[in-house]
Motif scaffolding. Structure first.
Motif, PDB file in Angstrom:
ATOM      1  N   ASP A  57      -0.146   4.242  -2.228  1.00 47.12           N
ATOM      2  CA  ASP A  57      -1.564   4.569  -2.329  1.00 47.12           C
ATOM      3  C   ASP A  57      -1.796   6.069  -2.155  1.00 47.12           C
ATOM      4  O   ASP A  57      -1.046   6.742  -1.430  1.00 47.12           O
ATOM      5  CB  ASP A  57      -2.359   3.849  -1.246  1.00 47.12           C
ATOM      6  CG  ASP A  57      -2.586   2.388  -1.562  1.00 47.12           C
ATOM      7  OD1 ASP A  57      -2.100   1.923  -2.600  1.00 47.12           O
ATOM      8  OD2 ASP A  57      -3.235   1.713  -0.744  1.00 47.12           O
ATOM      9  N   ARG A  69       0.804  -1.221   0.000  1.00 41.19           N
ATOM     10  CA  ARG A  69       0.000   0.000   0.000  1.00 41.19           C
ATOM     11  C   ARG A  69       0.843   1.280   0.000  1.00 41.19           C
ATOM     12  O   ARG A  69       0.291   2.376   0.040  1.00 41.19           O
ATOM     13  CB  ARG A  69      -0.895   0.007   1.248  1.00 41.19           C
ATOM     14  CG  ARG A  69      -1.980  -1.048   1.261  1.00 41.19           C
ATOM     15  CD  ARG A  69      -3.021  -0.771   0.204  1.00 41.19           C
ATOM     16  NE  ARG A  69      -4.240  -1.540   0.423  1.00 41.19           N
ATOM     17  CZ  ARG A  69      -5.293  -1.500  -0.380  1.00 41.19           C
ATOM     18  NH1 ARG A  69      -5.275  -0.721  -1.439  1.00 41.19           N
ATOM     19  NH2 ARG A  69      -6.360  -2.240  -0.129  1.00 41.19           N
ATOM     20  N   THR A 115       0.320  11.061  -1.485  1.00 38.42           N
ATOM     21  CA  THR A 115       0.339   9.612  -1.300  1.00 38.42           C
ATOM     22  C   THR A 115       0.710   9.298   0.144  1.00 38.42           C
ATOM     23  O   THR A 115       1.239  10.148   0.872  1.00 38.42           O
ATOM     24  CB  THR A 115       1.351   8.927  -2.230  1.00 38.42           C
ATOM     25  OG1 THR A 115       2.687   9.307  -1.836  1.00 38.42           O
ATOM     26  CG2 THR A 115       1.113   9.311  -3.680  1.00 38.42           C
TER      27      THR A 115
END
Length: 270
Positions: free
Chosen positions: A89, A86, A121
């Motif tokens: 992300d 992640r 992000t």
């Protein structure tokens, strides 16, 4: 340290009183930063050694932010996946809601060039936001992401010429005890607040910042002056949960200052 005669008023602590903030979470970083803006002698500790429970190839420095398995990051970011999966992300909130005004000002004060853009992000928020805050002059040398707390106990305040064996019942009952934190992991060096020795840290106030209730052993009643918890609000909106934590932080320091109107997040009057 002052004790108010009215039991309904909080006990106060004047700067540069010593404060240990436990939890290198976003809220813990903010609590430490807020205290430093007010002139307190703050030490920020990771608190719980739970990083190993999360799959990640990141270094110890990345304990700044994601801390335990059901934290803000798990609820609003990971969705059952690893940090590495992640890492890039997008933020689960607008960039201008990810950093407090205090954090933005602290980072900007370290830069000679144009201010950095706000993060978009999660990687940018952790590396350019949270980790940049702990690297500022306000917190540099005060943050220990590899130091964990096994227990917190109360310790009597001794006069300069007293030993613990000699003190006995002669201590002033009006002087509240200090907190004594038993530590493990990375030792706190001379660059810290100067009150640590042999795996212990003595301080006048403790703020536990968004950590599980059982992260360590507490050897006193929870309703103790100068011991505070900033609890997660579990709000569905990521930004609102952060702001709820900031509000709790402002309330704690307003109580320590004995000023109900103290709020460093309040917009400046023009």
């Amino acid at each position: 340290m002052n004790m108010q005669p009215d039991d309904f008023l909080p006990a106060t602590l004047d700067p540069p009183g010593t404060i240990a903030v436990i939890g290198t979470t976003p809220i813990g970083i903010e609590a430490a930063l807020y205290g430093r803006y007010l002139g307190y002698d703050v030490t920020l500790l990771a608190g719980a050694d739970v990083w190993a429970k999360r799959a990640s190839t990141k270094t110890e420095r990345h304990r700044i932010g994601p801390t335990f398995q059901n934290d803000w990051f798990a609820r609003h970011w990971l969705d059952g996946k690893t940090i590495d999966e992640r890492w890039n992300d997008p933020l689960p909130m607008l960039p201008d809601r990810s950093m407090s005004s205090l954090a933005i000002s602290a980072i900007a004060a370290q830069r000679e060039d144009a201010p950095a853009a706000l993060p978009v992000t999660m990687k940018e928020w952790i590396e350019d936001g949270l980790q940049s805050v702990v690297a500022t002059d306000l917190l540099r040398g005060r943050v220990y992401p590899g130091t964990f707390v096994d227990s917190v106990a109360l310790a009597p305040v001794l006069a300069d010429d007293e030993s613990s064996d000699e003190a006995g019942d002669d201590l002033d009952d009006d002087i509240p005890p200090d907190f004594l934190l038993s530590l493990r992991g990375k030792p706190i060096g001379d660059e810290g607040d100067g009150n640590a020795e042999a795996g212990q840290l003595r301080c006048e106030c403790v703020i536990v910042a968004d950590l599980p209730s059982d992260f360590c052993q507490l050897e006193f009643d929870l309703l103790t002056d100068y011991f505070f918890r900033v609890q997660s609000s579990d709000l569905p909106d990521a930004a609102e949960e952060l702001r709820a934590g900031w509000k709790q932080i402002a309330g704690i320091y307003a109580g320590l200052a004995g000023r109900a109107d103290l709020d460093l997040y309040r917009p400046q009057r023009v």
